[in-house]
Design a protein around this motif. Structure first.
Motif, PDB file in Angstrom:
ATOM      1  N   GLY A  97      -9.878 -47.573 -47.186  1.00 16.19           N
ATOM      2  CA  GLY A  97      -9.916 -46.367 -46.404  1.00 16.19           C
ATOM      3  C   GLY A  97      -9.157 -45.303 -46.620  1.00 16.19           C
ATOM      4  N   GLY A  98      -9.690 -44.232 -46.584  1.00 19.72           N
ATOM      5  CA  GLY A  98      -9.177 -42.916 -46.842  1.00 19.72           C
ATOM      6  C   GLY A  98      -8.502 -42.641 -48.382  1.00 19.72           C
ATOM      7  N   THR A  99      -7.466 -42.328 -48.507  1.00 22.51           N
ATOM      8  CA  THR A  99      -7.210 -41.956 -50.066  1.00 22.51           C
ATOM      9  C   THR A  99      -7.067 -43.389 -50.637  1.00 22.51           C
ATOM     10  N   GLY A 100      -7.446 -44.606 -50.216  1.00 21.54           N
ATOM     11  CA  GLY A 100      -7.480 -45.880 -50.892  1.00 21.54           C
ATOM     12  C   GLY A 100      -8.653 -45.554 -51.611  1.00 21.54           C
ATOM     13  N   ILE A 101      -9.462 -44.878 -51.824  1.00 21.23           N
ATOM     14  CA  ILE A 101     -10.657 -44.495 -52.516  1.00 21.23           C
ATOM     15  C   ILE A 101     -10.516 -43.328 -53.252  1.00 21.23           C
ATOM     16  N   THR A 102     -10.626 -42.879 -54.592  1.00 19.76           N
ATOM     17  CA  THR A 102     -10.481 -41.822 -55.160  1.00 19.76           C
ATOM     18  C   THR A 102     -11.597 -41.533 -55.721  1.00 19.76           C
ATOM     19  N   PRO A 103     -12.173 -40.101 -55.838  1.00 26.23           N
ATOM     20  CA  PRO A 103     -13.481 -39.865 -56.485  1.00 26.23           C
ATOM     21  C   PRO A 103     -13.671 -40.444 -57.822  1.00 26.23           C
ATOM     22  N   MET A 104     -12.727 -40.399 -58.779  1.00 23.77           N
ATOM     23  CA  MET A 104     -12.780 -41.185 -60.019  1.00 23.77           C
ATOM     24  C   MET A 104     -13.012 -42.470 -59.938  1.00 23.77           C
ATOM     25  N   PHE A 105     -12.297 -43.240 -59.116  1.00 24.31           N
ATOM     26  CA  PHE A 105     -12.451 -44.643 -59.012  1.00 24.31           C
ATOM     27  C   PHE A 105     -13.822 -45.227 -58.170  1.00 24.31           C
ATOM     28  N   GLN A 106     -14.150 -44.255 -57.152  1.00 24.96           N
ATOM     29  CA  GLN A 106     -15.528 -44.361 -56.655  1.00 24.96           C
ATOM     30  C   GLN A 106     -16.595 -44.426 -57.538  1.00 24.96           C
ATOM     31  N   GLU A 107     -16.574 -43.679 -58.712  1.00 26.16           N
ATOM     32  CA  GLU A 107     -17.627 -43.622 -59.700  1.00 26.16           C
ATOM     33  C   GLU A 107     -17.664 -45.090 -60.685  1.00 26.16           C
ATOM     34  N   GLU A 108     -16.434 -45.321 -60.589  1.00 23.65           N
ATOM     35  CA  GLU A 108     -16.214 -46.841 -61.468  1.00 23.65           C
ATOM     36  C   GLU A 108     -16.587 -47.754 -60.756  1.00 23.65           C
ATOM     37  N   LEU A 109     -16.475 -48.048 -59.247  1.00 21.78           N
ATOM     38  CA  LEU A 109     -17.060 -48.855 -58.393  1.00 21.78           C
ATOM     39  C   LEU A 109     -18.774 -48.914 -58.412  1.00 21.78           C
ATOM     40  N   ASP A 110     -19.368 -47.650 -58.291  1.00 20.66           N
ATOM     41  CA  ASP A 110     -20.739 -47.553 -58.643  1.00 20.66           C
ATOM     42  C   ASP A 110     -21.315 -48.173 -59.791  1.00 20.66           C
ATOM     43  N   ALA A 111     -20.615 -47.962 -60.994  1.00 23.17           N
ATOM     44  CA  ALA A 111     -20.941 -48.347 -62.273  1.00 23.17           C
ATOM     45  C   ALA A 111     -20.935 -50.039 -62.365  1.00 23.17           C
ATOM     46  N   PHE A 112     -19.821 -50.578 -61.687  1.00 26.88           N
ATOM     47  CA  PHE A 112     -19.691 -51.912 -61.520  1.00 26.88           C
ATOM     48  C   PHE A 112     -20.842 -52.433 -61.052  1.00 26.88           C
ATOM     49  N   ALA A 113     -21.087 -51.782 -59.769  1.00 30.20           N
ATOM     50  CA  ALA A 113     -22.210 -52.413 -58.646  1.00 30.20           C
ATOM     51  C   ALA A 113     -23.627 -52.453 -59.430  1.00 30.20           C
ATOM     52  N   ILE A 114     -23.760 -51.586 -60.471  1.00 30.01           N
ATOM     53  CA  ILE A 114     -25.004 -51.416 -61.353  1.00 30.01           C
ATOM     54  C   ILE A 114     -25.060 -52.279 -62.306  1.00 30.01           C
ATOM     55  N   LYS A 115     -23.782 -52.569 -63.014  1.00 34.33           N
ATOM     56  CA  LYS A 115     -23.621 -53.400 -64.344  1.00 34.33           C
ATOM     57  C   LYS A 115     -23.627 -54.898 -63.868  1.00 34.33           C
ATOM     58  N   PHE A 116     -23.104 -55.141 -62.574  1.00 32.87           N
ATOM     59  CA  PHE A 116     -22.834 -56.770 -62.154  1.00 32.87           C
ATOM     60  C   PHE A 116     -23.377 -56.848 -60.815  1.00 32.87           C
ATOM     61  N   PRO A 117     -24.748 -56.370 -60.496  1.00 32.57           N
ATOM     62  CA  PRO A 117     -25.365 -56.587 -59.445  1.00 32.57           C
ATOM     63  C   PRO A 117     -25.286 -57.946 -58.594  1.00 32.57           C
TER      64      PRO A 117
END
Length: 248
Positions: free
Chosen positions: A158-178
């Protein structure tokens, strides 16, 4: 998510992400022998700030050089570092931070920092300029990840535990490894176009998106104290024992 990068940055302080990683998580995290890291757990070492990238009015990425282009920081998964600086009164302050880079990123490490108006260490980061040095010590932390340690991991950040750049990486992982990686965002003040959760993380969200309680799963929590307290209560109500949870 249909909104701009700048909108991501503005919304990030209100975001909570539920992340579930199942089966074979170790393949992503390097398992081969690695060079010796640059950190010292007992003594502070100085690292030069080589790039500062402002992400919003109070969030920035700080990139620090390591001794050589092939050097690695040497920070195990789940561990953090201690950074030393001075507050607005010139008094020494030490605070833990977790880099957004891994040891697969050689020659440098990065911190994404939200600088609060009254934060003591925030003052130090706010005053830092490229060419300045940061005193760092580590690794630190009670959580020690081992490959195949559990069958599945659930993470509430929560909060600053998620950064904008890392959020993009999480999205990419979810797409690559559904089949192995799932991420779900919750905002208490979402934009008009939003397909994630609204409000705060509920027991129902956890029950839907996380692996069920079992001896071979682990739920990790990281965020502001009120959020951690609420999530601990939700998890307990759903049957997750203290041994199944870890709070950073």
């Amino acid at each position: 998510m249909e909104f701009s990068q700048s909108h991501r940055v503005e919304m990030i302080s209100m975001a909570v992400a539920l992340v579930a990683i199942v089966g074979g998580t170790a393949y992503y995290y390097y398992v081969t022998k690695k060079p010796k890291g640059c950190l010292d757990p007992e003594n502070f070492k100085e690292f030069k700030l080589v790039k500062r990238t402002q992400l919003s009015h109070n969030v920035a990425t700080f990139r620090f050089d390591l001794p050589t282009p092939k050097s690695v920081l040497g920070l195990p998964i789940g561990q953090h570092i201690s950074c030393r600086g001075k507050d607005s009164l010139g008094e020494e302050v030490v605070k833990p931070y977790t880099p957004t880079t891994l040891d697969t990123d050689v020659g440098y490490f990065e911190l994404v920092v939200k600088m609060y108006p009254q934060g003591r260490m925030s003052h130090h980061f706010r005053e830092m300029r490229e060419g300045d040095y940061m005193a760092v010590k580590g690794p630190k932390g009670r959580f020690k990840y081992q490959p195949n340690q559990v069958r599945a991991l659930g993470m509430i950040a929560g909060g600053t535990g998620i950064t904008p750049m890392f959020q993009e990486e999480l999205d990419a992982f979810a797409i690559k490894f559904p089949n192995q990686f799932k991420v779900y965002y919750v905002l208490n003040q979402p934009p008009e176009i939003w397909d994630g959760g609204v409000g705060f993380v509920t027991k129902e969200m956890i029950q839907t998106d996380f692996p069920a309680p079992a001896s071979d799963i682990k739920i990790l929590r990281c965020g502001p104290p009120p959020m951690n307290k609420a999530m601990a209560a939700n998890l307990e109500a759903l049957g997750y024992s203290p041994q199944m949870q870890f709070q950073f």
